[in-house]
Design an enzyme around this catalytic site. Structure first.
Site, PDB file in Angstrom:
ATOM      1  N   ASN A   1       0.859  -1.185   0.000  1.00 48.31           N
ATOM      2  CA  ASN A   1       0.000   0.000   0.000  1.00 48.31           C
ATOM      3  C   ASN A   1       0.896   1.237   0.000  1.00 48.31           C
ATOM      4  OD1 ASN A   1      -1.819   2.033   0.454  1.00 48.31           O
ATOM      5  ND2 ASN A   1      -2.509   1.308   2.462  1.00 48.31           N
ATOM      6  N   TRP A   2       1.004   1.843  -1.163  1.00 46.54           N
ATOM      7  CA  TRP A   2       1.923   2.986  -1.306  1.00 46.54           C
ATOM      8  C   TRP A   2       1.342   4.272  -0.713  1.00 46.54           C
ATOM      9  CZ3 TRP A   2       3.970   2.467  -7.080  1.00 46.54           C
ATOM     10  CH2 TRP A   2       4.677   1.248  -7.196  1.00 46.54           C
ATOM     11  N   LYS A   3       0.063   4.241  -0.352  1.00 45.09           N
ATOM     12  CA  LYS A   3      -0.603   5.416   0.225  1.00 45.09           C
ATOM     13  C   LYS A   3      -0.395   6.646  -0.696  1.00 45.09           C
ATOM     14  CE  LYS A   3      -0.296   3.200   4.683  1.00 45.09           C
ATOM     15  NZ  LYS A   3      -0.169   3.300   6.115  1.00 45.09           N
TER      16      LYS A   3
ATOM     17  N   HIS B   1      -9.617   0.914   5.338  1.00 46.76           N
ATOM     18  CA  HIS B   1      -8.295   1.192   5.912  1.00 46.76           C
ATOM     19  C   HIS B   1      -8.427   2.201   7.052  1.00 46.76           C
ATOM     20  CE1 HIS B   1      -4.153   2.498   6.366  1.00 46.76           C
ATOM     21  NE2 HIS B   1      -3.832   1.341   5.810  1.00 46.76           N
TER      22      HIS B   1
ATOM     23  N   GLU C   1      -5.177  -4.705  10.897  1.00 47.30           N
ATOM     24  CA  GLU C   1      -4.188  -3.640  11.026  1.00 47.30           C
ATOM     25  C   GLU C   1      -4.471  -2.836  12.291  1.00 47.30           C
ATOM     26  OE1 GLU C   1      -2.336  -2.684   6.904  1.00 47.30           O
ATOM     27  OE2 GLU C   1      -3.945  -1.283   7.291  1.00 47.30           O
TER      28      GLU C   1
ATOM     29  N   GLY D   1       2.572   2.663  10.677  1.00 47.26           N
ATOM     30  CA  GLY D   1       3.493   3.770  10.466  1.00 47.26           C
ATOM     31  C   GLY D   1       4.234   4.207  11.712  1.00 47.26           C
TER      32      GLY D   1
ATOM     33  N   SER E   1       3.597  -1.816  10.413  1.00 46.68           N
ATOM     34  CA  SER E   1       5.051  -1.843  10.612  1.00 46.68           C
ATOM     35  C   SER E   1       5.676  -3.202  10.317  1.00 46.68           C
ATOM     36  CB  SER E   1       5.406  -1.365  12.030  1.00 46.68           C
ATOM     37  OG  SER E   1       5.003  -0.024  12.201  1.00 46.68           O
TER      38      SER E   1
ATOM     39  N   GLY F   1       2.926  -1.004   4.344  1.00 45.91           N
ATOM     40  CA  GLY F   1       2.932   0.421   4.005  1.00 45.91           C
ATOM     41  C   GLY F   1       4.342   0.883   3.704  1.00 45.91           C
TER      42      GLY F   1
HETATM   43  P1  13P Z   1       3.063   0.573   7.696  1.00 49.00           P
HETATM   44  O1  13P Z   1       3.616  -0.715   7.151  1.00 49.00           O
HETATM   45  O2  13P Z   1       3.769   1.797   7.201  1.00 49.00           O
HETATM   46  O3  13P Z   1       2.930   0.524   9.196  1.00 49.00           O
HETATM   47  O4  13P Z   1       1.559   0.710   7.126  1.00 49.00           O
HETATM   48  C1  13P Z   1       0.696  -0.374   7.230  1.00 49.00           C
HETATM   49  C2  13P Z   1      -0.523  -0.073   6.451  1.00 49.00           C
HETATM   50  O5  13P Z   1      -1.284   0.811   6.769  1.00 49.00           O
HETATM   51  C3  13P Z   1      -0.775  -0.881   5.244  1.00 49.00           C
HETATM   52  O6  13P Z   1      -2.044  -0.650   4.750  1.00 49.00           O
END
Ligand code: 13P
Length: 262
Positions: free
Chosen positions: A11-13, A98, A170, A176, A216, A237
């Site tokens: 998920n590149w956000k 999400h 999640e 994050g 994470s 992420g």
């Molecule tokens: P991180 O891996 O940066 O914690 O993000 C997880 C996430 O939200 C995946 O959708």
């Protein structure tokens, strides 16, 4: 019955530029190609780069996903994107529920549910995210919150559609933050989700359902998480923005062999 095919999502956000998205997709295509026979790999770039990333993925077997969708098919919905538009450009998976959309953008269970039904109806794969906040965890509400979100999402979804769904657990406090749930804590919630699905549907449906962990996940903690019997891969992420780290996580997931016959 067969083992569950592991699944890893990137998920590149709201990150990358057109050039860096294409370059990252090329790296993922090259480094993950060999694993796509044993592990489903899906990347979720920002909307504007979906087509370019899809082209860069080529015939690598890495799939293209979208970070969101709207439930209406067309019309006056400024800024929104339909399932048909996504299918039209080669998308085959969508993330819904999400935590950033729930807690930052403000989507509620009802909207997420409408999107989920529309996405299933369009024959796209749904990555349905659930997870508690730190406050909720500390108040001992993890199960109540997660199962409440799950129940809301699965309303009116028949067992036959569950093959088109992946649940992503999640925990909001792990996203994050660099703070990962311990493999045991994550496993406990995954097992609880599978048990709830078994009682809502049946054992075969629950045993076939893939449940990913997100929050994470990095190259160095992935194998311990994926060793847990109900963790069928990850939704990644930050580490998905690093092609090498993402490929290492995919390699770990491709070794998973979980399921009733495992
Ligand atoms: P991180 O891996 O940066 O914690 O993000 C997880 C996430 O939200 C995946 O959708």
């Amino acid at each position: 019955m067969a083992t569950r095919t592991p699944i890893v999502g990137g998920n590149w956000k709201m990150n990358t530029t057109r050039a860096s998205a294409v370059s990252l997709a090329e790296t993922v295509a090259t480094s993950c190609r060999e694993h796509t026979a044993t592990c489903d790999v899906v990347i979720f770039p920002p909307f504007p780069y979906l087509s370019a990333v899809g082209e860069a993925l080529g015939d690598s077997g890495v799939q293209l996903g979208a970070q969101d969708v709207y439930h209406e098919s067309d019309g006056a919905f400024t800024g929104e994107v339909s399932t048909a538009m996504l299918r039209d450009i080669g998308v085959n998976a969508v993330i819904l529920g999400h935590s950033e959309r729930r807690h930052v953008i403000g989507e509620d269970d009802a909207l997420i549910h409408r999107k989920l039904l529309a996405t299933l109806e369009a024959d796209l794969l749904v990555i349905f995210c659930v997870g508690e906040t730190l406050e909720q965890r500390e108040a001992g509400q993890t199960e109540t919150i997660v199962l409440g979100q799950l129940e809301s999402g699965l309303t009116d979804v028949p067992a036959s559609r569950l093959v088109q769904m992946v649940i992503a657990y999640e925990p909001v406090w792990a996203i994050g933050t660099g703070r990962t749930a311990s493999p045991e804590d994550a496993q406990a919630v995954h097992a609880c989700i599978r048990t709830a699905v078994a009682s809502r549907y049946d054992d075969v449906t629950a045993d076939s359902l893939r449940i990913q962990y997100g929050g994470s996940v990095k190259a160095d903690n992935a194998s311990a998480l994926f060793a847990q019997p109900d963790i069928d891969g990850g939704l990644i992420g930050g580490a998905s923005l690093d092609g090498g780290a993402f490929a290492s996580i995919v390699r770990e997931a491709s070794r998973i062999s979980h399921g009733a016959s495992a």
